[in-house]
Scaffold this active site. Sequence first.
Site, short mmCIF file in Angstrom:
data_model
loop_
_atom_site.label_atom_id
_atom_site.label_comp_id
_atom_site.label_asym_id
_atom_site.label_seq_id
_atom_site.Cartn_x
_atom_site.Cartn_y
_atom_site.Cartn_z
N ASP A 173 2.62 -1.17 5.66
CA ASP A 173 3.16 0.02 5.01
C ASP A 173 4.69 -0.11 4.99
O ASP A 173 5.25 -1.16 5.36
CB ASP A 173 2.70 1.30 5.71
CG ASP A 173 3.28 1.45 7.12
OD1 ASP A 173 3.95 0.51 7.62
OD2 ASP A 173 3.07 2.51 7.73
N GLU A 217 -6.11 8.59 6.43
CA GLU A 217 -5.27 7.73 5.62
C GLU A 217 -4.93 8.39 4.28
O GLU A 217 -3.81 8.26 3.78
CB GLU A 217 -5.94 6.37 5.40
CG GLU A 217 -6.02 5.50 6.65
CD GLU A 217 -4.66 5.10 7.18
OE1 GLU A 217 -3.66 5.21 6.45
OE2 GLU A 217 -4.59 4.64 8.34
N TYR A 239 -3.15 -1.04 0.95
CA TYR A 239 -2.85 -0.60 2.32
C TYR A 239 -4.03 0.14 2.92
O TYR A 239 -4.48 -0.16 4.04
CB TYR A 239 -1.60 0.30 2.36
CG TYR A 239 -1.54 1.06 3.65
CD1 TYR A 239 -1.11 0.43 4.81
CD2 TYR A 239 -1.98 2.39 3.73
CE1 TYR A 239 -1.11 1.10 6.02
CE2 TYR A 239 -1.98 3.06 4.94
CZ TYR A 239 -1.55 2.41 6.08
OH TYR A 239 -1.57 3.06 7.29
#
Length: 290
Positions: A137, A36, A119
């Site tokens: 997102d 991520e 997020y």
Amino acid sequence: MTALDPALVTDWFAVHARDLPWRRPGFSAWGTLVSEFMLQQTQVARVVPILEEWLRRWPTPADLAAAPPAEVLRAWGRLGYPRRALALHACATAIADRHGNVVPEDVDELLALPGIGDYTARAIAVFAHGHRHPVVDTNVRRVIARAVQGVAQPEAPAARRDLPAMAALLPDDLVEQRAFNAGMMEIGAVVCTSRSPRCDECPLAAVCAWRLAGSPAHDGPPPRRQARFEGSDRQLRGRVMAELRASDVPVAEAELAAVLPDPGVRSRILVGLERDGLATRAEGGWTLPA
């Protein structure tokens, strides 16, 4: 507003999902966290080989935390935005120190870690730990704007609006909600793209509010475009970082002049890199931070 059957997304995703490391059974929570960080503003194809090398080299947060920042920045290579590498290093240190080398499951605990925002915290909680949260997102926001709200482009990001909009669509089942979160992201990434949506291939085409309305043009402010890279300070910073990564000894100003001939520009870029903790003055020139 248009109702959306989650099965349209999850059934499509089961067949069309790209084979990516973080989607494979047994992929670690630590690997998900690293992925991520790397995927922020970076294309998937560039991330995969570097991610796999990082996880071989640093298979746990404590392994990365023990590495010198210079080594971490060298391993980051040309992924761009190298401050992410330092933030990931700080995050690994915090996990090793505060959480017994285990990536937390709780969103609030994840948000308290360096470099993790709304997020990323929810993505880790959902995709690594299987908890039920909306993961939103840019791609998800665009799919919701078109398929549910009937507009060509989403409004500016706003967690207070975006998270409830996605939460309202989530199935209750934990396995299905994980697939739904990932499937919405995938549709936005490869089908419902910003400039050239492939509506004929979209599993939501038959219920898409925007398509049913005749695909009206966007009538709000133009979508924000990424700043030009060529000639930008980001490009110039990258040139300096490439020189520093390639050298085990201080790089002299004279050597840096070969990539940044203008003394004023060179000074501005070096001061900025030093301020961001990416470069350090040393006897004889400049180095990566120790």
